[in-house]
Design an enzyme around this catalytic site. Structure first.
Site, PDB file in Angstrom:
ATOM      1  N   ILE A   1       0.840  -1.076   0.266  1.00 55.55           N
ATOM      2  CA  ILE A   1       0.107   0.175   0.016  1.00 55.55           C
ATOM      3  C   ILE A   1       0.979   1.268  -0.048  1.00 55.55           C
ATOM      4  O   ILE A   1       2.057   1.084   0.486  1.00 55.55           O
ATOM      5  CB  ILE A   1      -0.933   0.087   1.080  1.00 55.55           C
ATOM      6  N   ASP A   2       0.407   2.326  -0.569  1.00 58.17           N
ATOM      7  CA  ASP A   2       1.194   3.622  -0.634  1.00 58.17           C
ATOM      8  C   ASP A   2       1.793   3.920   0.797  1.00 58.17           C
ATOM      9  O   ASP A   2       1.160   3.710   1.805  1.00 58.17           O
ATOM     10  CB  ASP A   2       0.379   4.696  -1.113  1.00 58.17           C
ATOM     11  N   ARG A   3       2.946   4.591   0.618  1.00 58.39           N
ATOM     12  CA  ARG A   3       3.466   5.332   1.733  1.00 58.39           C
ATOM     13  C   ARG A   3       2.593   6.304   2.587  1.00 58.39           C
ATOM     14  O   ARG A   3       2.484   6.159   3.722  1.00 58.39           O
ATOM     15  CB  ARG A   3       4.878   6.036   1.386  1.00 58.39           C
TER      16      ARG A   3
END
Length: 330
Positions: A148-150
């Protein structure tokens, strides 16, 4: 050599090595395989080696997404790196950030905090998976099932065996695993349920930052949004993703004309500036729930991550403002 062997460039490897893929590495993406066997080599250098064709599989070039097959022969190039190797110590406060929502012998689910990348790289010395391996040196196998995105918080799966990894990734590929997000949209869509089935393709900006765009010839991507609540000029929504493309929820929300609050890449920058006054300093996107079949025993497993305090406070602030506006009208 087998897939369990390790090429150690930091020790002064001067010639290419061939590693034959065994059953422990079968099905793994080549980039993840290289990160594991090329200890101490930065990820940026590994991807460069793939792009330049320094890494070969059965004497042929492959891209980073290539899935290894049993018996493949992988050429590991002679890359010299600093003798320091990978980080040996955790950054201050790392352990305090890690909340385990579920753990058993086969997998764990982490409530990933915003701002922590799943892998170390540009701007971040160590990522979540590297940190976990340092926290648990006794664990022989810890691998990300997905990413998942930062900026995104919430549920992230870690496999504790190769078998678990393959079974969980198979569920992701077949869309039999449910992944639910909660988000805040700018503007309130008129329909309660919205299905977005737009292909996505990756573009690189002049700055080098990656960006996804709607592309009819791109990778298939399906998101189903459900409007939970309209709060003033915003909408609190849930999103179930049936595919796992990079920035999928963010780009599909933008395509609706209702980008996600706090999104600094696809968002409404004037709205983001307004929301910062209400305490929202990041992307309002949270991986809320996973519903899957456990990799052993085939039983249902549901794991949920509560909405983080910063997002809850922002949402409540918007509700309070709406109530005050109604009171003023009365």
């Amino acid at each position: 050599m087998t897939g369990g062997d390790t090429a150690n460039p930091a020790a002064g490897q001067r010639s290419a090595k061939l590693i034959e893929v065994d059953d422990k590495s079968e099905g793994q993406r080549i980039d993840n395989f290289l990160v594991r066997v090329m200890k101490g080599v930065p990820k940026t250098r590994i991807y460069k080696a793939l792009r330049k064709g320094e890494v070969r599989v059965n004497s042929k070039r492959v891209n980073a997404r290539y899935a290894l097959r049993l018996g493949d022969k992988v050429r590991i190039p002679p890359i010299r790196v600093s003798a320091e190797g990978p980080p040996k110590t955790l950054p201050d406060g790392f352990q305090d950030q890690i909340e385990i929502l579920h753990e058993d012998d086969d997998l764990m689910v982490i409530n990933k905090p915003t701002g922590l990348a799943v892998h170390g790289g540009t701007g971040q010395r160590i990522g979540l998976i590297e940190g976990l391996r340092l926290l648990r040196p006794q664990s022989s196998y810890l691998e990300l099932v997905h990413r998942i995105d930062r900026e995104t918080s919430g549920c992230l799966m870690i496999a504790k065996s190769r078998m678990s990894l393959l079974k969980l990734q198979s569920q992701l590929t077949s869309s039999t695993m449910e992944k639910h997000y909660t988000a805040l949209m700018c503007g309130c869509p008129p329909d309660e349920h919205i299905r977005i089935d737009h292909g996505l393709a990756q573009k690189k900006q002049a700055s080098g930052r990656k960006r996804m765009v709607i592309d009819r010839n791109g990778q298939h991507a399906l998101t189903v949004f459900r409007r939970l609540e309209c709060v003033g000029d915003f909408a609190f929504v849930s999103a179930r993703i049936h595919t796992g493309r990079m920035h999928q929820v963010r780009v599909h929300a933008q395509a609706l004309g209702h980008p996600l609050a706090g999104d600094d890449l696809y968002g409404d920058f004037s709205r983001n500036k307004q929301l910062r006054k209400y305490g929202l300093k990041r992307l309002f996107l949270h991986a809320r729930k996973l519903h899957l079949k456990h990799p052993t025993g085939n039983r249902d497993l549901v794991v949920e991550a509560p909405l983080p305090c910063d997002l809850s406070r922002c949402l409540q602030h918007l509700r309070d403002m709406q109530l005050n506006a109604i009171s003023d009208d009365v």
